[in-house]
Design a protein around this motif. Structure first.
Motif, PDB file in Angstrom:
ATOM      1  N   ASN A  41       0.828  -1.303   0.156  1.00 42.62           N
ATOM      2  CA  ASN A  41      -0.164   0.057   0.137  1.00 42.62           C
ATOM      3  C   ASN A  41       0.922   1.424  -0.054  1.00 42.62           C
ATOM      4  O   ASN A  41       0.537   2.125   0.775  1.00 42.62           O
ATOM      5  CB  ASN A  41      -0.952   0.029   1.076  1.00 42.62           C
ATOM      6  CG  ASN A  41      -2.051  -1.302   0.808  1.00 42.62           C
ATOM      7  OD1 ASN A  41      -2.507  -1.381  -0.023  1.00 42.62           O
ATOM      8  ND2 ASN A  41      -2.379  -2.041   2.483  1.00 42.62           N
ATOM      9  N   ASN A  43       2.472   4.574  -1.735  1.00 50.60           N
ATOM     10  CA  ASN A  43       2.192   5.561  -2.857  1.00 50.60           C
ATOM     11  C   ASN A  43       2.670   5.093  -4.277  1.00 50.60           C
ATOM     12  O   ASN A  43       4.049   5.334  -4.407  1.00 50.60           O
ATOM     13  CB  ASN A  43       2.823   7.081  -2.409  1.00 50.60           C
ATOM     14  CG  ASN A  43       2.338   8.007  -3.491  1.00 50.60           C
ATOM     15  OD1 ASN A  43       2.342   7.904  -4.743  1.00 50.60           O
ATOM     16  ND2 ASN A  43       2.070   9.212  -2.949  1.00 50.60           N
ATOM     17  N   LYS A  44       1.937   4.741  -5.137  1.00 52.18           N
ATOM     18  CA  LYS A  44       2.161   4.161  -6.342  1.00 52.18           C
ATOM     19  C   LYS A  44       2.910   5.188  -7.304  1.00 52.18           C
ATOM     20  O   LYS A  44       3.797   5.067  -7.981  1.00 52.18           O
ATOM     21  CB  LYS A  44       0.709   3.836  -7.217  1.00 52.18           C
ATOM     22  CG  LYS A  44       0.831   3.198  -8.365  1.00 52.18           C
ATOM     23  CD  LYS A  44      -0.378   2.899  -9.033  1.00 52.18           C
ATOM     24  CE  LYS A  44      -0.287   3.004 -10.724  1.00 52.18           C
ATOM     25  NZ  LYS A  44      -1.316   3.007 -11.354  1.00 52.18           N
ATOM     26  N   ASP A  45       2.564   6.543  -7.118  1.00 54.42           N
ATOM     27  CA  ASP A  45       3.329   7.559  -7.937  1.00 54.42           C
ATOM     28  C   ASP A  45       4.626   7.758  -7.524  1.00 54.42           C
ATOM     29  O   ASP A  45       5.389   8.029  -8.377  1.00 54.42           O
ATOM     30  CB  ASP A  45       2.504   8.967  -7.814  1.00 54.42           C
ATOM     31  CG  ASP A  45       1.110   8.888  -8.603  1.00 54.42           C
ATOM     32  OD1 ASP A  45       0.897   7.994  -9.384  1.00 54.42           O
ATOM     33  OD2 ASP A  45       0.155   9.693  -8.478  1.00 54.42           O
ATOM     34  N   ILE A  46       4.920   7.711  -6.334  1.00 50.84           N
ATOM     35  CA  ILE A  46       6.295   8.173  -5.746  1.00 50.84           C
ATOM     36  C   ILE A  46       7.198   6.863  -6.265  1.00 50.84           C
ATOM     37  O   ILE A  46       8.189   7.105  -6.696  1.00 50.84           O
ATOM     38  CB  ILE A  46       6.340   8.409  -4.260  1.00 50.84           C
ATOM     39  CG1 ILE A  46       5.736   9.815  -4.032  1.00 50.84           C
ATOM     40  CG2 ILE A  46       7.836   8.339  -3.595  1.00 50.84           C
ATOM     41  CD1 ILE A  46       5.430  10.167  -2.783  1.00 50.84           C
ATOM     42  N   ILE A  86       6.923  16.215  -3.578  1.00 48.92           N
ATOM     43  CA  ILE A  86       7.257  14.863  -4.045  1.00 48.92           C
ATOM     44  C   ILE A  86       8.372  14.900  -4.638  1.00 48.92           C
ATOM     45  O   ILE A  86       9.267  13.711  -4.390  1.00 48.92           O
ATOM     46  CB  ILE A  86       5.896  14.555  -5.309  1.00 48.92           C
ATOM     47  CG1 ILE A  86       4.613  14.533  -4.609  1.00 48.92           C
ATOM     48  CG2 ILE A  86       6.503  13.338  -6.083  1.00 48.92           C
ATOM     49  CD1 ILE A  86       3.447  14.232  -5.655  1.00 48.92           C
ATOM     50  N   GLN A  89      10.889  13.868  -1.671  1.00 48.59           N
ATOM     51  CA  GLN A  89      10.633  12.574  -1.573  1.00 48.59           C
ATOM     52  C   GLN A  89      11.155  11.789  -2.159  1.00 48.59           C
ATOM     53  O   GLN A  89      12.016  10.799  -1.795  1.00 48.59           O
ATOM     54  CB  GLN A  89       9.142  12.085  -1.311  1.00 48.59           C
ATOM     55  CG  GLN A  89       8.236  12.821  -0.079  1.00 48.59           C
ATOM     56  CD  GLN A  89       6.715  12.425  -0.263  1.00 48.59           C
ATOM     57  OE1 GLN A  89       6.440  11.418   0.042  1.00 48.59           O
ATOM     58  NE2 GLN A  89       5.959  13.655  -0.278  1.00 48.59           N
ATOM     59  N   LYS A 112       8.682   3.144   1.098  1.00 44.43           N
ATOM     60  CA  LYS A 112       8.818   3.275  -0.345  1.00 44.43           C
ATOM     61  C   LYS A 112      10.544   2.852  -0.698  1.00 44.43           C
ATOM     62  O   LYS A 112      10.519   2.249  -1.796  1.00 44.43           O
ATOM     63  CB  LYS A 112       8.342   4.036  -1.097  1.00 44.43           C
ATOM     64  CG  LYS A 112       8.920   5.595  -0.633  1.00 44.43           C
ATOM     65  CD  LYS A 112       8.054   6.581  -1.268  1.00 44.43           C
ATOM     66  CE  LYS A 112       8.307   7.973  -0.400  1.00 44.43           C
ATOM     67  NZ  LYS A 112       7.632   8.060   0.599  1.00 44.43           N
TER      68      LYS A 112
END
Length: 124
Positions: A41, A43-46, A86, A89, A112
């Motif tokens: 779960n 963050n898919k975009d990061i 973003i 990160q 991540k």
């Protein structure tokens, strides 16, 4: 987020690479990263950005200055209008992953990053 734009810029930068850091490698890393992201779960975009950008400043390809400053990664994210938060990160993750950085004592701290390190270990 303009992930397709990021992918296109990475393609333009790495497409002619013959050292194993080209788009075939990037796409394998991305696919595996997204599997981990879904399971955890994250963050898919990061995770996508980290996977796409992980070799764009590789010191073996672009020199130590780029590697230390993440020159290409920052330029690509800026060109593609990635949110500044973003970008920070992603840069934090990029600064703390990779085999050579691990040898110097850098260790991922965020989930991540840990996901990314696991898939990099699986790929190399």
């Amino acid at each position: 987020m303009m992930l397709e734009d990021v992918k296109q810029e990475v393609y333009e930068l790495l497409n002619n690479d013959n050292s194993g850091h080209g788009m075939e490698h990037i796409n394998r890393v991305l696919e595996l990263s997204l599997k981990f992201a879904k399971t955890e779960n994250a963050n898919k975009d990061i995770v996508t950005l980290i996977a796409l950008l992980h070799d764009v400043d590789d010191y073996k390809l672009f020199g130590m200055n780029n590697a230390e400053n993440l020159t290409n990664a920052k330029k690509i994210m800026s060109n593609c209008n990635i949110d500044k938060n973003i970008q920070e990160q992603v840069c934090l993750a990029l600064n703390n992953i990779g085999y050579s950085k691990r040898l110097k004592g850098c260790c991922p701290t965020l989930l991540k990053e840990k996901l990314y390190l696991m898939q990099i270990c699986a790929m190399h």
